[in-house]
Design a protein around this motif. Structure first.
Motif, short mmCIF file in Angstrom:
data_model
loop_
_atom_site.label_atom_id
_atom_site.label_comp_id
_atom_site.label_asym_id
_atom_site.label_seq_id
_atom_site.Cartn_x
_atom_site.Cartn_y
_atom_site.Cartn_z
N GLU A 146 0.80 -1.22 0.00
CA GLU A 146 0.00 0.00 0.00
C GLU A 146 0.84 1.28 0.00
O GLU A 146 0.30 2.38 0.05
N ALA A 147 2.16 1.15 -0.08
CA ALA A 147 3.03 2.33 -0.08
C ALA A 147 2.82 3.16 -1.34
O ALA A 147 2.37 2.65 -2.38
N SER A 148 3.15 4.44 -1.25
CA SER A 148 3.03 5.33 -2.41
C SER A 148 4.02 4.90 -3.49
O SER A 148 5.04 4.25 -3.21
N ASP A 149 3.73 5.28 -4.71
CA ASP A 149 4.63 4.97 -5.82
C ASP A 149 6.01 5.60 -5.58
O ASP A 149 7.03 5.03 -5.95
N GLU A 150 6.03 6.78 -4.97
CA GLU A 150 7.29 7.48 -4.70
C GLU A 150 8.17 6.66 -3.74
O GLU A 150 9.36 6.48 -3.98
N LEU A 151 7.55 6.15 -2.67
CA LEU A 151 8.31 5.34 -1.72
C LEU A 151 8.73 4.01 -2.36
O LEU A 151 9.87 3.59 -2.21
N LYS A 152 7.82 3.37 -3.06
CA LYS A 152 8.14 2.10 -3.72
C LYS A 152 9.32 2.27 -4.67
O LYS A 152 10.25 1.46 -4.68
N SER A 153 9.29 3.32 -5.47
CA SER A 153 10.36 3.57 -6.44
C SER A 153 11.70 3.77 -5.73
O SER A 153 12.71 3.18 -6.12
#
Length: 178
Positions: free
Chosen positions: A130-137
């Motif tokens: 469920e993490a944001s795309d920014e954190l995932k990236s």
């Protein structure tokens, strides 16, 4: 000779700090942070540890580059005349600069992960679904970079050892004859 020994020692020790620090961080620090019970603490602890290491790593890089320049200055004639030394010097410099750039970029990504740490994570480099795309990236890139950094540092150590071998009298004479 004494100046070369000091510069060589600083050069090798700082490359060792880069290699060992990055490998310990990837295995020990990130591994231990992943065991925190609170998912938000996992990235926070990892980020905190890396930020404590950053000033030491920066000092090691600066010292490494200063020692590199001193060694190159003292060996400028050998670099110009001995077969293969200039080529290997360029390669080693390129690997060092690329490794420094990757290390700097990992630091930038680490600050981003720290800023987003309230989202929580499975581990320092493993995002939650469920993490944001920014954190995932950022975490996915760090997952790769945490292994690329010690690879660059290890390559610098190996190339430094090769340079050392090229300074043996028999190798210098062989290189000057060709």
């Amino acid at each position: 000779m004494a100046g070369n020994l000091l510069a060589r020692s600083i050069h090798d020790l700082t490359a060792g700090a880069w290699f060992g620090g990055s490998l310990m961080g990837a295995i020990g620090l990130n591994g231990a942070a992943a065991e925190a019970k609170d998912p938000a603490e996992r990235t926070k602890l990892s980020s905190s540890g890396w930020m404590k290491w950053a000033p030491i790593q920066t000092a090691a890089f600066v010292s490494h580059l200063a020692a590199d320049l001193a060694i190159a200055w003292e060996n400028k004639e050998r670099i110009a005349k001995q077969d293969g030394v200039a080529r290997d010097t360029v390669i080693k410099t390129a690997v060092t600069v690329a490794g420094a750039a990757v290390t700097l970029y990992a630091g930038i990504l680490g600050k981003k992960v720290d800023k987003l740490s309230d989202q929580g994570a499975v581990g320092a480099t493993e995002p939650r679904p469920e993490a944001s795309d920014e954190l995932k990236s950022a975490q996915q890139q760090l997952k790769v970079l945490q292994w690329a950094i010690p690879a660059f540092a290890g390559a610098v150590i190996i190339l430094g050892a090769k340079h050392g071998e090229m300074q043996r009298p028999k190798n210098v004479f062989a290189g000057l004859r060709s």
